[in-house]
Design an enzyme around this catalytic site. Sequence first.
Site, PDB file in Angstrom:
ATOM      1  N   GLU A  81       0.746  -1.068  -0.028  1.00  0.00           N
ATOM      2  CA  GLU A  81       0.037  -0.061  -0.035  1.00  0.00           C
ATOM      3  C   GLU A  81       0.797   1.107   0.104  1.00  0.00           C
ATOM      4  O   GLU A  81       0.678   2.152   0.871  1.00  0.00           O
ATOM      5  CB  GLU A  81      -0.970   0.199   1.202  1.00  0.00           C
ATOM      6  CG  GLU A  81      -1.779  -1.259   1.230  1.00  0.00           C
ATOM      7  CD  GLU A  81      -2.610  -1.426   2.419  1.00  0.00           C
ATOM      8  OE1 GLU A  81      -3.120  -2.532   2.805  1.00  0.00           O
ATOM      9  OE2 GLU A  81      -3.001  -0.167   2.899  1.00  0.00           O
ATOM     10  N   GLU A  87      -5.766 -10.915  -0.207  1.00  0.00           N
ATOM     11  CA  GLU A  87      -6.511 -10.757   0.909  1.00  0.00           C
ATOM     12  C   GLU A  87      -7.945 -10.733   0.724  1.00  0.00           C
ATOM     13  O   GLU A  87      -8.596  -9.981   1.477  1.00  0.00           O
ATOM     14  CB  GLU A  87      -5.968  -9.551   1.569  1.00  0.00           C
ATOM     15  CG  GLU A  87      -4.540  -9.291   1.844  1.00  0.00           C
ATOM     16  CD  GLU A  87      -4.118  -7.869   2.379  1.00  0.00           C
ATOM     17  OE1 GLU A  87      -2.843  -7.667   2.442  1.00  0.00           O
ATOM     18  OE2 GLU A  87      -5.098  -7.191   2.895  1.00  0.00           O
TER      19      GLU A  87
END
Length: 417
Positions: free
Chosen positions: A213, A321
């Site tokens: 991220e 995820e």
Amino acid sequence: MNSLSKLKFLCVVPTFLSLGLLAPSCDNANSAPSQTTGNTVAKTAIAPRDTGLVQTAADTDAQKTGTATQSPNYPAADMADTTVQLKRAYRNYFPIGTAVDSKMVTDPRTASFIAKQYSSVTPVNDMKPVNIHPSENVYKWAPADKIVNFAVQNGLKVRGHCLVWFYRMPHWFFWDNGQLASKELLYSRLDSHINTVMSRYKGKVYAYDVLNETVAKTTETTQYSRIDTLYKIAGEDYIEHVFRTARKADPSAKLFYNDTFYDEAKRDKIYAFLKEMKAKGVPIDGVGIQCHIGIDGMSEELLSNSIDMFAKLGLEVQITELDVSIFNREAKAKTVANDSDDYTIDKEGKQSDIFNMVFKVCRQRKGVVTGITTWAPADINNYLTKRLGKRNYPNLFDNNLKPKPMLRKITDFKAGQ
Ligand code: G3I
């Protein structure tokens, strides 16, 4: 069939179908067992919705404390195929993984369930810098070791998550006697961390989320990186630096950039970032698409086009995820405070369509997609309940580690489809 039950019947059928299950036939929904699937289907399909499910304190506690009890809140529970073995169904496609912590892999019941259903594990928190390297000369190896040893003992693959993530770097990384650390000091700390972790798990961890991220939302910055402390100290150079360090630390490990996007704007920024990194020869082997999806879904076009675009950059792609919340993706604890967290057959039906879309898109891109990982082995382990303060059922297995009906559709596919 009276008008009310016909109405119930009409709103149940689409959900049966979206659960990939055989829907009961029209003329015997009320009375006799259905032609197609024997008697259980008909009875269960109608009853749960009529009873208006009530929230059970035990159920919420079960999710919050991780103690499995038979939850009455699975509307279509007995339509699940209890014989399903997820990893087996995908043995000719790609590994199916799940995120775990050291408690899950040391609890005998959960550990054997994980080893049976999944072919790969990702430490959900135990390998993050703040947890594994809490202070400069201290490494907390035990939790991550338990996960890696469990995987080795059960022939499972391990994805390392993650080597560098601005949000989970321990404070000491950035400071030097009360001053912001210099770029050189930061780099030596990053190198020491990456080398130490990767050499410990060499040959056991096959892939790492080297960076997680990092790319900022489009509106935030013109450059790629967020304006976090890594960037403040080292500018965007640190991105190339950590990938080159990781490559040297374990040349056999696959190096991933892991991120999340739910619109083309963010996806395009990640694409441009990866294209530029690849053009500079930065050793990035793959991109992880997290896929924390809400009940409001994710467009199939966005996911399939994104995988195809990243593949053109010579990158392999993994879903890293995956989960599907019963609330919208943007949900926050305060925004859902008054919302019901009952698990209805509608919500389960919508989840089933979303999961099925992701698995289908990935099957169709076998070879480019090299793995799907769910962000918890079962509902009982989900992280959203703590975050939103509400029960949630975002995974493929229920609170009792039993397969959910949606697994039928996800595992019952024709080869190549
Ligand atoms: O272990 C401590 C416990 O000792 C302490 O009492 C408790 C107090 O709140 O905190 C516990 O640590 C929490 C940890 O989860 C374990 O439960 C942290 O506060 C909490 O922030 C951490 O949340 C994790 C979050 O990443 C931040 O690291 C979630 O479990 C985890 O599911 C989530 O996963 C992230 C991925 O890494 C990256 N992508 C998004 C995804 C979801 O946010």
